[in-house]
Design a protein around this motif. Structure first.
Motif, PDB file in Angstrom:
ATOM      1  N   GLY A  11      64.285  69.414  75.069  1.00  0.00           N
ATOM      2  CA  GLY A  11      63.702  69.734  76.377  1.00  0.00           C
ATOM      3  C   GLY A  11      63.767  71.208  76.722  1.00  0.00           C
ATOM      4  N   ILE A  12      64.769  71.900  76.184  1.00  0.00           N
ATOM      5  CA  ILE A  12      64.919  73.326  76.485  1.00  0.00           C
ATOM      6  C   ILE A  12      63.804  74.154  75.846  1.00  0.00           C
ATOM      7  CG2 ILE A  12      66.433  73.876  74.531  1.00  0.00           C
ATOM      8  CD1 ILE A  12      68.136  75.563  76.506  1.00  0.00           C
ATOM      9  N   TRP A  13      63.126  73.553  74.846  1.00  0.00           N
ATOM     10  CA  TRP A  13      62.052  74.273  74.139  1.00  0.00           C
ATOM     11  C   TRP A  13      60.667  73.742  74.474  1.00  0.00           C
ATOM     12  CZ3 TRP A  13      66.119  72.768  70.375  1.00  0.00           C
ATOM     13  CH2 TRP A  13      67.074  73.789  70.207  1.00  0.00           C
ATOM     14  N   GLU A  19      58.368  74.817  76.366  1.00  0.00           N
ATOM     15  CA  GLU A  19      57.319  75.844  76.315  1.00  0.00           C
ATOM     16  C   GLU A  19      56.856  76.070  74.879  1.00  0.00           C
ATOM     17  OE1 GLU A  19      55.674  77.443  78.587  1.00  0.00           O
ATOM     18  OE2 GLU A  19      56.782  77.096  80.446  1.00  0.00           O
ATOM     19  N   ASP A  20      57.801  75.973  73.926  1.00  0.00           N
ATOM     20  CA  ASP A  20      57.437  76.158  72.513  1.00  0.00           C
ATOM     21  C   ASP A  20      56.630  74.978  71.981  1.00  0.00           C
ATOM     22  OD1 ASP A  20      59.085  78.644  71.605  1.00  0.00           O
ATOM     23  OD2 ASP A  20      60.511  77.414  72.707  1.00  0.00           O
ATOM     24  N   ASP A  38      75.811  80.713  67.672  1.00  0.00           N
ATOM     25  CA  ASP A  38      76.301  79.449  67.117  1.00  0.00           C
ATOM     26  C   ASP A  38      77.575  79.718  66.302  1.00  0.00           C
ATOM     27  OD1 ASP A  38      76.740  77.093  65.716  1.00  0.00           O
ATOM     28  OD2 ASP A  38      74.644  76.836  65.128  1.00  0.00           O
ATOM     29  N   LEU A  85      74.804  64.546  79.918  1.00  0.00           N
ATOM     30  CA  LEU A  85      74.404  63.774  81.101  1.00  0.00           C
ATOM     31  C   LEU A  85      72.891  63.800  81.301  1.00  0.00           C
ATOM     32  CD1 LEU A  85      77.171  64.906  83.618  1.00  0.00           C
ATOM     33  CD2 LEU A  85      77.001  62.713  82.423  1.00  0.00           C
ATOM     34  N   ALA A  86      72.404  62.776  81.977  1.00  0.00           N
ATOM     35  CA  ALA A  86      70.981  62.710  82.316  1.00  0.00           C
ATOM     36  C   ALA A  86      70.679  63.699  83.432  1.00  0.00           C
ATOM     37  CB  ALA A  86      70.613  61.298  82.756  1.00  0.00           C
ATOM     38  N   ASP A  87      69.417  64.172  83.448  1.00  0.00           N
ATOM     39  CA  ASP A  87      68.960  64.967  84.574  1.00  0.00           C
ATOM     40  C   ASP A  87      69.176  64.138  85.843  1.00  0.00           C
ATOM     41  OD1 ASP A  87      67.404  67.290  85.667  1.00  0.00           O
ATOM     42  OD2 ASP A  87      66.101  65.648  86.307  1.00  0.00           O
ATOM     43  N   GLY A 135      68.008  69.290  68.313  1.00  0.00           N
ATOM     44  CA  GLY A 135      68.647  69.848  69.499  1.00  0.00           C
ATOM     45  C   GLY A 135      69.953  70.574  69.244  1.00  0.00           C
ATOM     46  N   VAL A 136      70.530  70.437  68.045  1.00  0.00           N
ATOM     47  CA  VAL A 136      71.776  71.164  67.771  1.00  0.00           C
ATOM     48  C   VAL A 136      71.499  72.556  67.223  1.00  0.00           C
ATOM     49  CG1 VAL A 136      73.001  69.002  67.290  1.00  0.00           C
ATOM     50  CG2 VAL A 136      72.130  70.375  65.382  1.00  0.00           C
ATOM     51  N   LEU A 137      70.227  72.853  66.932  1.00  0.00           N
ATOM     52  CA  LEU A 137      69.907  74.153  66.346  1.00  0.00           C
ATOM     53  C   LEU A 137      69.888  75.253  67.402  1.00  0.00           C
ATOM     54  CD1 LEU A 137      67.011  73.109  63.937  1.00  0.00           C
ATOM     55  CD2 LEU A 137      69.371  73.675  63.324  1.00  0.00           C
ATOM     56  N   TRP A 163      74.053  78.216  72.148  1.00  0.00           N
ATOM     57  CA  TRP A 163      73.074  78.824  71.245  1.00  0.00           C
ATOM     58  C   TRP A 163      71.660  78.260  71.353  1.00  0.00           C
ATOM     59  CZ3 TRP A 163      77.421  76.075  70.023  1.00  0.00           C
ATOM     60  CH2 TRP A 163      77.228  74.765  69.590  1.00  0.00           C
ATOM     61  N   THR A 164      71.507  77.127  72.049  1.00  0.00           N
ATOM     62  CA  THR A 164      70.152  76.576  72.178  1.00  0.00           C
ATOM     63  C   THR A 164      69.321  77.366  73.191  1.00  0.00           C
ATOM     64  OG1 THR A 164      70.801  74.993  73.906  1.00  0.00           O
ATOM     65  CG2 THR A 164      70.963  74.246  71.613  1.00  0.00           C
ATOM     66  N   LYS A 211      59.257  68.098  85.993  1.00  0.00           N
ATOM     67  CA  LYS A 211      59.102  69.482  85.533  1.00  0.00           C
ATOM     68  C   LYS A 211      58.316  69.520  84.218  1.00  0.00           C
ATOM     69  CE  LYS A 211      63.315  71.234  87.696  1.00  0.00           C
ATOM     70  NZ  LYS A 211      64.723  71.607  87.476  1.00  0.00           N
ATOM     71  N   TRP A 257      66.997  62.119  78.012  1.00  0.00           N
ATOM     72  CA  TRP A 257      67.376  61.975  79.421  1.00  0.00           C
ATOM     73  C   TRP A 257      67.813  63.259  80.105  1.00  0.00           C
ATOM     74  CZ3 TRP A 257      69.625  59.815  75.165  1.00  0.00           C
ATOM     75  CH2 TRP A 257      70.845  60.379  74.762  1.00  0.00           C
ATOM     76  N   THR A 258      68.056  64.318  79.326  1.00  0.00           N
ATOM     77  CA  THR A 258      68.463  65.577  79.970  1.00  0.00           C
ATOM     78  C   THR A 258      67.274  66.270  80.629  1.00  0.00           C
ATOM     79  OG1 THR A 258      68.159  66.884  77.951  1.00  0.00           O
ATOM     80  CG2 THR A 258      70.350  65.933  78.324  1.00  0.00           C
ATOM     81  N   ALA A 259      66.065  65.897  80.214  1.00  0.00           N
ATOM     82  CA  ALA A 259      64.870  66.550  80.760  1.00  0.00           C
ATOM     83  C   ALA A 259      64.450  65.911  82.078  1.00  0.00           C
ATOM     84  CB  ALA A 259      63.732  66.454  79.750  1.00  0.00           C
ATOM     85  N   ASN A 260      63.864  66.708  82.937  1.00  0.00           N
ATOM     86  CA  ASN A 260      63.280  66.212  84.180  1.00  0.00           C
ATOM     87  C   ASN A 260      61.791  65.985  83.932  1.00  0.00           C
ATOM     88  OD1 ASN A 260      61.706  66.722  86.758  1.00  0.00           O
ATOM     89  ND2 ASN A 260      63.775  66.450  87.556  1.00  0.00           N
ATOM     90  N   ASP A 299      68.501  57.245  79.824  1.00  0.00           N
ATOM     91  CA  ASP A 299      69.698  57.258  78.979  1.00  0.00           C
ATOM     92  C   ASP A 299      69.994  55.828  78.500  1.00  0.00           C
ATOM     93  OD1 ASP A 299      72.263  57.390  77.909  1.00  0.00           O
ATOM     94  OD2 ASP A 299      73.075  58.610  79.546  1.00  0.00           O
ATOM     95  N   ILE A 317      69.126  73.731  79.847  1.00  0.00           N
ATOM     96  CA  ILE A 317      67.939  73.065  80.404  1.00  0.00           C
ATOM     97  C   ILE A 317      67.990  73.034  81.936  1.00  0.00           C
ATOM     98  CG2 ILE A 317      68.894  70.713  80.334  1.00  0.00           C
ATOM     99  CD1 ILE A 317      66.126  69.804  79.238  1.00  0.00           C
ATOM    100  N   TRP A 318      69.186  73.240  82.501  1.00  0.00           N
ATOM    101  CA  TRP A 318      69.336  73.199  83.965  1.00  0.00           C
ATOM    102  C   TRP A 318      69.581  74.582  84.571  1.00  0.00           C
ATOM    103  CZ3 TRP A 318      72.739  69.218  81.599  1.00  0.00           C
ATOM    104  CH2 TRP A 318      72.100  67.967  81.516  1.00  0.00           C
TER     105      TRP A 318
END
Lengths: 324, 324
Positions: B209-211, B213-214, A254, A169-171, B167-169, A227-228, B233, B227-230, B254, A210-211
């Motif tokens: 998006g979860i990374w 900072e990296d 994973d 889903l989208a943010d 993103g699957v890693l 695992w992400t 932020k 679209w999952t990222a804000n 999305d 991410i949320w």
């Protein structure tokens, strides 16, 4: 209420759910009773069909206990399937061998939604003013809550709410269409089990890392991660301090790691445990704890001996962490 | 070097890449030249095959320009396909109608890896001491860098590195197997185009998006997000301040929103633009900027008139944002 259950011989999982110190990191595996085990496949063949397996107490108990006979796992997971809920709502579920689930009825119109069987329609009338999608989600959330409460009344000592697809889903949409209904389920759950103890609630959204800031304050005891996510960063956000409030974390290797050679599995298990870091060890109070698990369900093609290597690595390395 | 290119009539996209103020938020759509356009399908039918289309200058130019004739988009995207790179490396690519891509050769053994055609094998000898997987990734990164440099020499004014599956890693694996090779590509890219201007580099990892900072410090000018990222932020983390360093952001609606009625598309476009907030408007310096895009490629089943509604909404609402 009274209980006829034997006393627990291993409370490591429940202690970790409650953020209490444990001698090692407890673990269980999502979908641990499943097709990667030959004994599961044998029982399913006896039962004749998946629904025959899920609806027969003896068969369901047998497959629930199979993984614990083979591996020293720290929790038995009540064998069932998420689709038994919509089946009970009147959609007519069958599983075709090699093809997967099928429903006799589908939901395409508002009239179909109105036909969904829920135990107390009066309670739900007010949501019928909302849009179609929210109506389905509200009915589904209430049905899930009633189903989990029935499991608690039947002796479940912890419950888990999964959202396997929330991560697509989208943010904004996640908060409105997933998290809001997870909260709705949580708000309706019984807090005390038949053993008189509190019932920890685990929430897991695949792709939800991410949320984490949005999920930090939901009313549950444990957050599951895939695992992400980095467990160390997640611990910093939601794990809390020794003596302070916070949530236990569950996850997050994973499941594909289980296809690597055992030596590599051990390396990756260490990486996950070290990523969380040593859980707190103060037996007089609560603090950050970790329940080891996969980041998603175990694959049917996983070699069982690789699972044995994973379980052994989790228990031994997490004991060693606490000796440092 | 000299250039025979006509002067740019719309530099909004490039200005935003460089964190310069613009009158409105520029946009382009990932996969904007594609099967959702009837004129694209007509040209592809003329070309006879996908590779016939991608390798013929006239056809490729035609489909590159088609979306700009239909919609006031802010960038033309050189028409090609990611699989032309492994094809050039000797794997023999064909596209079967209705079936998708096929390679004549596959890579299953170390000997297969050694057979990969790269333009200057001497430069790569040292990586042959590493493990198989890292060898493939290094060869691939170097081939991608050379391919992008060839595009820059041919007049490309901005380039983008995609990792559609990063993103699957697992956390840790992403940094080692994806981000490290994105950095390797970036380090080899030419910084100046044939027009004498700097060539902005965009990096996009679906599910990355979860990374954030990296990725904050990688050597590129623009970060793409799904679209999952804000975006608000993300702006706080990587967007920088007016007059200070930072990265432009690209994204992130999305693509499925394009299946909603136009009124709903407009609402969602506003939500995405408002999530980023008003870009900086100081023409004397750099600052936070946003390039509107989808969070992933446009679906072949998208109604073109819905794209028109999206483009109009982006341009009008982003102008209004700047008037507040």
């Amino acid at each position: 209420m009274s209980t006829t259950f034997a006393p627990l011989t291993n409370d490591t999982f429940l202690r970790a759910c409650r953020r209490q110190a444990t001698d090692y990191t407890p673990l269980w595996l999502m979908r641990q009773a499943g097709r990667y085990l030959p004994e599961y496949k044998a029982t399913r063949a006896q039962a004749g069909s998946f629904m025959g397996l899920a609806t027969n107490v003896d068969y369901a108990t047998e497959v629930t206990l199979q993984p614990l006979e083979r591996f020293p796992l720290d929790a038995a997971i009540l064998f069932s399937d998420i689709l038994t809920v919509p089946d009970a709502m009147g959609l007519g579920l069958t599983f075709a061998e090699g093809e997967g689930p099928r429903f006799a009825q589908s939901i395409r119109t508002e009239a179909d939604v109105a036909q969904l069987a829920v135990p107390d329609m009066d309670k739900l009338r007010y949501v019928f003013d909302a849009v179609l999608m929210h109506r389905i989600l509200a009915v589904n959330a209430d049905a899930v809550a009633q189903y989990l409460n029935a499991q608690i009344d039947a002796g479940a000592q912890a419950v888990m709410v999964f959202d396997s697809w929330g991560g697509v889903l989208a943010d904004g949409a996640f908060q409105e269409f997933s998290l809001a209904y997870t909260r709705r389920v949580l708000a309706q759950l019984k807090r005390t089990g038949v053993d008189g103890q509190d019932v920890p609630r685990i929430v897991f959204t695949k792709g939800g890392g991410i949320w984490l800031e949005d999920m930090k304050d939901i009313d549950c005891e444990v957050l599951g991660l895939d695992w992400t996510a980095n467990l160390g960063k997640a611990r910093a956000i939601v794990g809390g301090q020794v003596g302070g409030p916070g949530k236990a974390l569950q996850g997050n290797i994973d499941p594909n790691v289980l296809f690597a050679p055992p030596a590599q599995i051990v390396t990756q298990v260490h990486a996950v445990l070290d990523s969380f870091g040593t859980p707190h060890t103060d037996r007089t109070t609560t603090g950050p704890t970790h329940i080891f698990n996969l980041g998603h369900g175990i694959s049917q093609f996983t070699p069982p001996e690789h699972v044995a290597a994973l379980v052994e690595a989790v228990h031994s390395h997490s004991r060693a962490q606490r000796q440092r």
